[in-house]
Design an enzyme around this catalytic site. Structure first.
Site, PDB file in Angstrom:
ATOM      1  N   GLY A  47       0.811  -1.226   0.000  1.00 58.60           N
ATOM      2  CA  GLY A  47       0.000   0.000   0.000  1.00 58.60           C
ATOM      3  C   GLY A  47       0.831   1.257   0.000  1.00 58.60           C
ATOM      4  N   GLU A 113      -6.540   4.382   2.401  1.00 59.70           N
ATOM      5  CA  GLU A 113      -6.741   3.060   3.012  1.00 59.70           C
ATOM      6  C   GLU A 113      -7.687   3.187   4.191  1.00 59.70           C
ATOM      7  OE1 GLU A 113      -2.948   0.309   2.285  1.00 59.70           O
ATOM      8  OE2 GLU A 113      -2.413   2.083   3.407  1.00 59.70           O
ATOM      9  N   ASP A 215      11.819 -13.210  16.502  1.00 58.24           N
ATOM     10  CA  ASP A 215      13.100 -13.458  17.183  1.00 58.24           C
ATOM     11  C   ASP A 215      13.479 -12.321  18.143  1.00 58.24           C
ATOM     12  OD1 ASP A 215      13.008 -15.561  15.430  1.00 58.24           O
ATOM     13  OD2 ASP A 215      14.803 -15.032  14.302  1.00 58.24           O
ATOM     14  N   HIS A 236      -5.082  -8.933   8.538  1.00 57.83           N
ATOM     15  CA  HIS A 236      -5.437  -8.143   7.350  1.00 57.83           C
ATOM     16  C   HIS A 236      -6.696  -8.771   6.752  1.00 57.83           C
ATOM     17  CE1 HIS A 236      -5.293  -5.979   3.622  1.00 57.83           C
ATOM     18  NE2 HIS A 236      -4.247  -5.289   4.043  1.00 57.83           N
ATOM     19  N   ARG A 282      -9.262  -1.886  10.042  1.00 59.73           N
ATOM     20  CA  ARG A 282      -9.065  -3.316   9.746  1.00 59.73           C
ATOM     21  C   ARG A 282      -9.703  -4.272  10.721  1.00 59.73           C
ATOM     22  NH1 ARG A 282      -2.881  -3.285   7.706  1.00 59.73           N
ATOM     23  NH2 ARG A 282      -3.442  -2.025   5.912  1.00 59.73           N
ATOM     24  N   HIS A 343      -1.222 -10.417  10.031  1.00 61.32           N
ATOM     25  CA  HIS A 343      -0.492  -9.446   9.210  1.00 61.32           C
ATOM     26  C   HIS A 343       0.533  -8.615   9.993  1.00 61.32           C
ATOM     27  CE1 HIS A 343       0.090  -6.789   5.806  1.00 61.32           C
ATOM     28  NE2 HIS A 343      -0.278  -5.733   6.515  1.00 61.32           N
ATOM     29  N   ARG A 378      -3.334  -0.848  14.617  1.00 61.68           N
ATOM     30  CA  ARG A 378      -2.516   0.048  13.799  1.00 61.68           C
ATOM     31  C   ARG A 378      -3.322   0.618  12.630  1.00 61.68           C
ATOM     32  NH1 ARG A 378       0.952  -1.033   8.949  1.00 61.68           N
ATOM     33  NH2 ARG A 378      -0.246  -2.951   8.943  1.00 61.68           N
TER      34      ARG A 378
END
Ligand code: FAD
Ligand code: SIN
Length: 529
Positions: A47, A113, A215, A236, A282, A343, A378
């Site tokens: 995006g 978006e 990690d 997502h 989202r 996501h 987010r």
């Protein structure tokens, strides 16, 4: 033992941007990266990057959109800093060679978006991440102060407390596996930057590449550094439905340009769930799709952009068009089958705006860090922005720290490997890897309950016991190290989810559907010593 001024773990947007800045000040930098240098989530970002650049936009609107998506848990001071630093960081990306897409009249092309009240996403067609990665890698290759070590896997931090040295705890270096030789080396540096990206591989279905095994979060947690808000996993809404584990992303920008979600009856169902319909944040869209699929028993819903011309779709979304064609779908003529997939990790290592963590010399930046920008959810395309902003402030933090903590190499113990390598036992790794991913998908995904979380916790604790035994007895190899980290991350996600007795942002539980009045972070930390 190799020594540097600064060791950066990770070669995505966060690690590369930071490395360039400290190297520009003449510091000796090593970038350690576990696969080939471009392999990162950054490289797949589609995006774009959110920043206020248009005359009709302003910082207050971007701040408000970020706060709304974050559902009461963002740190407003952090949001303001990151948003207002956006334009300067965009100019910097242009200077390293990122050519953002322009409109025919020469103005910058801005995508829209979910959750954004304005068009504000700068992009390079639908290959923004690859363009950024390429430009940054090119700049790194021309720096005489940076050594890039590909196929080197960071295992764990070496700290003063781990060596039982007196005084306040601080980072001394890292143990690093050379994946090609199988030898574990000791690296020393007063500053270590963790820029290891996300955790998507902890779930059965994810848009993330294979490197996303959490990690950095596991490494920091094992060193006693605080981790927070791990329950906020962003799913997502629109990954291409496939029978394989890989889920190719269909960017939200496709909905921003007019695509509509439909159920198997052909209904554009999002209007029933939110007045913003297909461009709601989202969490809302992913839950709506989940509800539609559960109600109908269908394996996916549909994304429909067939009302637009093939020429315009190909021009704006060349890689998505090709990706769909490879799966046998011409998105200009047929609807795309889509499902939600893991996501983005909104939580992570507790990190201040200057990229410092609770451990002296340890910095964090990018998806691995939790600064308070994203809160409980987010806002789309804010993560590339956050990575650039933190890389910039983190470089200043590192340079200041190095003024008082020069590189006085200490003798550090060599790595002691387990001596067994029994190929028959490798089946345990594969089995446990699958079990972990399925457990997380079935019990800790979009809709949660206390019972499902407890069930997942019991299973993950069993896996933790097995992997710990395996780890201490067998020679280390990437698959073992990644599984160990993923199990740690799964435990942290479940611990945080069980702490939250409410539904907020991305954490939705049928047992606590209401939102509490006061928003609080969920925090986990291990005894340091
Ligand atoms: P990454 O880019 O993931 O880099 C991590 C690096 O660390 C890699 O080099 C990896 O190999 C290395 N590493 C990990 N562990 C170790 C270890 N133990 N030892 C050595 N090296 C290690 N965000 C947006 O803002 N806009 C978008 O349009 C967008 N689109 C996206 C599309 C997709 C398909 C995906 C997956 C994500 C997208 N995101 C987007 C999110 C965004 O891309 C990531 O959050 C961001 O790129 C993370 O950058 P990073 O530098 O923190 O980590
Ligand atoms: C997308 O293009 O839909 C992904 C954007 C993001 O993850 O911020």
């Amino acid at each position: 033992m190799k020594t540097y001024d600064v060791i950066v773990v990770g070669s995505g947007i966060a690690g590369l941007s930071f490395a360039l800045k400290v190297a520009a000040a003449g510091k000796r930098v090593a970038i350690i990266t576990k696969k080939s240098r471009a392999e990162s989530s950054t490289n797949y970002a589609q995006g774009g990057i959110a920043a206020v650049t248009s005359q009709t936009d302003d910082f207050e609107l971007h701040v408000a959109d970020t706060l709304t998506a974050g559902d009461g848990l963002c740190r407003e001071d952090v949001v303001r800093e990151v948003v207002s630093a956006g334009p300067a960081r965009i100019e910097e990306l242009k200077r390293v060679g990122v050519e953002f897409t322009n409109l025919e009249d020469g103005r910058i092309s801005l995508h829209r978006e979910g959750g954004h009240s304005k068009r504000r996403i700068l992009h390079v067609k639908d290959l923004t991440g690859a363009a950024i990665e390429e430009a940054l890698l090119h700049a790194v290759a021309t720096s005489e102060h940076i050594e890039m070590l590909e196929h080197h896997f960071a295992i764990d931090l070496i700290t003063r407390h781990k060596l039982q040295l007196p005084g306040p705890d601080a980072v001394l270096g890292l143990y690093v596996l050379n994946v090609h030789t199988g030898i574990v080396h000791t690296f020393g540096a007063p500053v270590v930057m963790l820029a290891t990206g996300g955790v998507g591989q902890v779930y059965q279905f994810t848009t993330n590449p294979d490197i996303a095994t959490g990690d950095g979060i596991a490494i920091a947690f094992r060193a006693g550094v605080e981790v927070r808000n791990m329950e906020f996993i962003q799913f997502h809404p629109t990954a291409l439905f496939a029978r394989t584990k890989d889920r190719f992303l269909i960017s939200e920008a496709v909905r921003g340009e007019g695509a509509v979600l439909r159920n198997s009856a052909g209904e554009a169902f999002m209007k029933r769930y939110d007045p913003r319909a297909d461009l709601a944040p989202r969490d809302i869209v992913a839950r709506a799709i989940d509800a539609e699929m559960k109600r109908s028993g269908d394996e996916h819903v549909w994304l429909d952009i067939t009302h637009q011309s093939e020429e315009s779709i190909r021009d704006r979304f060349p890689s998505i068009y090709e990706g769909c064609l490879k799966a046998g779908i011409n998105m200009a003529k047929e609807m795309i089958p889509v499902v939600p997939a893991c996501h983005y990790m909104c939580g992570g290592i507790t990190t201040a705006l200057d990229a410092s963590t609770g451990l002296d010399g340890l910095l964090a930046c990018g998806e691995v860090a939790c600064t308070g920008l994203h809160g409980a959810n987010r806002l789309a395309s804010n993560s590339l922005l956050e990575a650039c902003v933190l890389a910039h402030s983190g470089a200043q933090t590192a340079l200041t720290y190095l003024e008082t903590h020069g590189n006085e190499p200490l003798e550090m113990p060599h790595w002691r490997d387990g001596d067994v390598r029994d190929p028959d036992e490798r089946v345990v790794l594969h089995h446990n890897w699958d079990e972990l991913k399925r457990t997380m998908w079935d019990y800790v995904a979009i809709v949660r309950t206390d019972k499902r979380l407890q069930r997942a916790r019991t299973r993950v604790q069993n896996l933790q016991r097995e992997i710990t035994e395996y780890y201490w007895n067998f020679k280390v190899e990437p698959e073992l190290l990644e599984l160990r980290n993923l199990i740690q991350v799964a435990e942290l996600i479940i611990d945080c989810a069980l702490q939250r007795r409410e539904s907020r942002g991305l954490h939705y539980t049928l047992d606590h559907r209401e939102k509490l009045d006061a928003a609080q972070d969920s925090i986990v930390q291990r005894f340091r010593g």
